[in-house]
Design a protein around this motif. Structure first.
Motif, PDB file in Angstrom:
ATOM      1  N   GLU A 361       0.851  -1.194   0.000  1.00 35.31           N
ATOM      2  CA  GLU A 361       0.000   0.000   0.000  1.00 35.31           C
ATOM      3  C   GLU A 361       0.880   1.234   0.000  1.00 35.31           C
ATOM      4  N   PRO A 391      -3.711  -6.742  -3.072  1.00 36.87           N
ATOM      5  CA  PRO A 391      -4.811  -5.777  -3.149  1.00 36.87           C
ATOM      6  C   PRO A 391      -5.346  -5.657  -4.569  1.00 36.87           C
ATOM      7  N   ALA A 392      -6.666  -5.536  -4.713  1.00 34.74           N
ATOM      8  CA  ALA A 392      -7.306  -5.549  -6.033  1.00 34.74           C
ATOM      9  C   ALA A 392      -6.712  -4.510  -6.979  1.00 34.74           C
ATOM     10  N   ALA A 393      -6.390  -3.344  -6.465  1.00 37.57           N
ATOM     11  CA  ALA A 393      -5.887  -2.274  -7.321  1.00 37.57           C
ATOM     12  C   ALA A 393      -4.500  -2.575  -7.878  1.00 37.57           C
ATOM     13  N   LEU A 394      -3.791  -3.544  -7.284  1.00 37.66           N
ATOM     14  CA  LEU A 394      -2.414  -3.832  -7.699  1.00 37.66           C
ATOM     15  C   LEU A 394      -2.290  -5.140  -8.472  1.00 37.66           C
ATOM     16  N   ARG A 395      -3.380  -5.863  -8.644  1.00 37.47           N
ATOM     17  CA  ARG A 395      -3.293  -7.177  -9.289  1.00 37.47           C
ATOM     18  C   ARG A 395      -2.828  -7.081 -10.728  1.00 37.47           C
ATOM     19  N   GLU A 396      -3.323  -6.106 -11.455  1.00 40.01           N
ATOM     20  CA  GLU A 396      -2.942  -5.976 -12.870  1.00 40.01           C
ATOM     21  C   GLU A 396      -1.438  -5.719 -12.981  1.00 40.01           C
TER      22      GLU A 396
END
Length: 413
Positions: A361, A391-396
């Protein structure tokens, strides 16, 4: 509303035909609106209190105590609109009301009015045996502002240790240099709780003038060490670091952790060398008990000093590094984990990739994700569990890092 010209001199006991239509309409509306409220009050056995904000307000206290919450709040609003000494005393009395809403309204009114009468009426509530009364009085005294400090400071000589402690809490909250002298005096109180409260209060004030007196209290070990160390940390004077390090050997585990955290934040090169010696002599932390956290705090202080002073970290064995990094991961210390990765990343096992991603984060996110990708390249079997913790925002971004240079194992995962 006026009588009609033909009947304005007739007595009021005359029949309805003597009244004008506007007056009849007014009276009809007035009683149609007022009667239900009066009836409901009568049925509940309540009396409408007479609220005279200028004359003999104290005599209405009994009526207010018997009234409903809505009537009390309305009375409070009337008192606050035209303050008087009796009115302020009445508001203070309502701080002991059973209704939370009434207490809150009275407290808000007192904070808005202020005044010496309110101050003197609030002091006796500090002796109440009901906690909510004491707490409300403390909140209102704090809300009155810094001008109450001299009166509250006088309580430091009270015979009740709880009241002395309350005075420290209030002085800390109202702030100002006027609070410094009485709080320093309370450091010598005979009661432990009062001394601890005084130390905490001085920390909240953040005044450097308190540092010599607080530092002197570390000469003799005791339960006061932790609040004193915490206060010194809040003030943030680097001159206390040598004193803290000299006290470390006799500190209990909790206070030792607080000392090491403060040394890591304020220490200089001499402190770095001292902490490095402590780390080299430290035993490997056990799996349970206070030791892992104390040793991890020493390790964390070394990382902080190295990063802040731009000094190299000493070579350490994996048997020492990994248990400490494990504690940092468990505590969620992103800064400490990142510093550990930068210095000892080659020691970190690939199976920890999911735990590292779970911490990704803020400013450290990109570097933690990049390191997790590196670990997953070493052990593709952990990719799925790492993706679940990421975290979902960092998966890509995590997946993009993996497929930049894919291997058959990575593609399969």
């Amino acid at each position: 509303v006026k009588f009609s010209p033909a009947s304005e001199n007739l007595p009021l006991r005359g029949r309805g035909k003597f009244f004008s239509k506007p007056l009849i309409f007014f009276l009809s509306e007035f009683f149609s609106r007022l009667a239900p409220g009066l009836l409901s009050l009568r049925s509940a056995g309540a009396e409408i209190p007479s609220v005279d904000t200028h004359t003999h307000m104290g005599q209405h206290m009994g009526q207010l105590q018997q009234s409903g919450s809505d009537l009390k709040r309305e009375a409070i609003r009337r008192i606050s609109a035209a303050p008087s000494p009796d009115g302020e005393r009445t508001l203070v009395g309502l701080l002991a009301d059973s209704s939370h809403g009434v207490r809150e309204t009275a407290a808000e009114a007192l904070r808005a009015i202020g005044g010496v009468v309110a101050l003197e009426s609030l002091i006796p509530l500090l002796y109440s045996d009901r906690p909510f009364v004491r707490n409300t009085a403390i909140e209102v005294l704090i809300g009155l502002g810094p001008w109450v400090a001299p009166r509250v400071a006088a309580l430091r000589g009270d015979s009740d240790p709880d009241v002395r402690k309350f005075s420290a809490d209030i002085l800390a909250a109202v702030g100002g240099r006027e609070s410094l002298s009485p709080l320093l005096a309370l450091l010598d109180d005979s009661n432990d709780n009062v001394r601890h409260a005084a130390a905490e209060a001085l920390g909240r004030l953040g005044l450097a003038e308190a540092v010599p007196r607080l530092s002197a209290l570390l000469a003799v070990p005791g339960s006061h060490w932790y609040p004193v160390v915490t206060a010194l940390g809040q003030i943030g004077d680097p001159s206390v670091v040598p004193i803290l390090l000299s006290a470390l050997a006799e500190a209990d585990p909790v206070t030792a952790v607080a000392i090491l955290e403060l040394v890591g934040r304020l220490g200089d090169r001499a402190a770095y060398e001292q902490v490095a010696c402590l780390v080299e002599r430290a035993e490997c932390p056990r799996a349970r008990g206070p030791a892992p956290f104390q040793v991890a705090a020493c390790f964390r202080a070394l990382l902080q000093l190295s990063s802040r002073l731009d000094l190299p970290l000493p070579p350490l064995a994996p048997a020492f590094v990994l248990p400490n990094v494990d504690v940092l991961l468990t505590e969620g210390d992103r800064e400490g984990v990142l510093a550990s990765i930068q210095a000892y990343g080659a020691m970190i096992p690939p199976a920890w990739a999911p735990r590292i991603l779970a911490l990704a984060e803020g400013e450290e996110a990109a570097e933690l994700v990049a390191f997790a990708v590196e670990l997953c390249r070493r052990l593709p079997a952990v990719i799925v569990s790492a993706l679940e913790r990421c975290p979902a925002a960092l998966r890509e971004g995590f997946l993009d890092g993996l497929i930049e240079d894919p291997t058959p194992q990575i593609v399969e995962a």
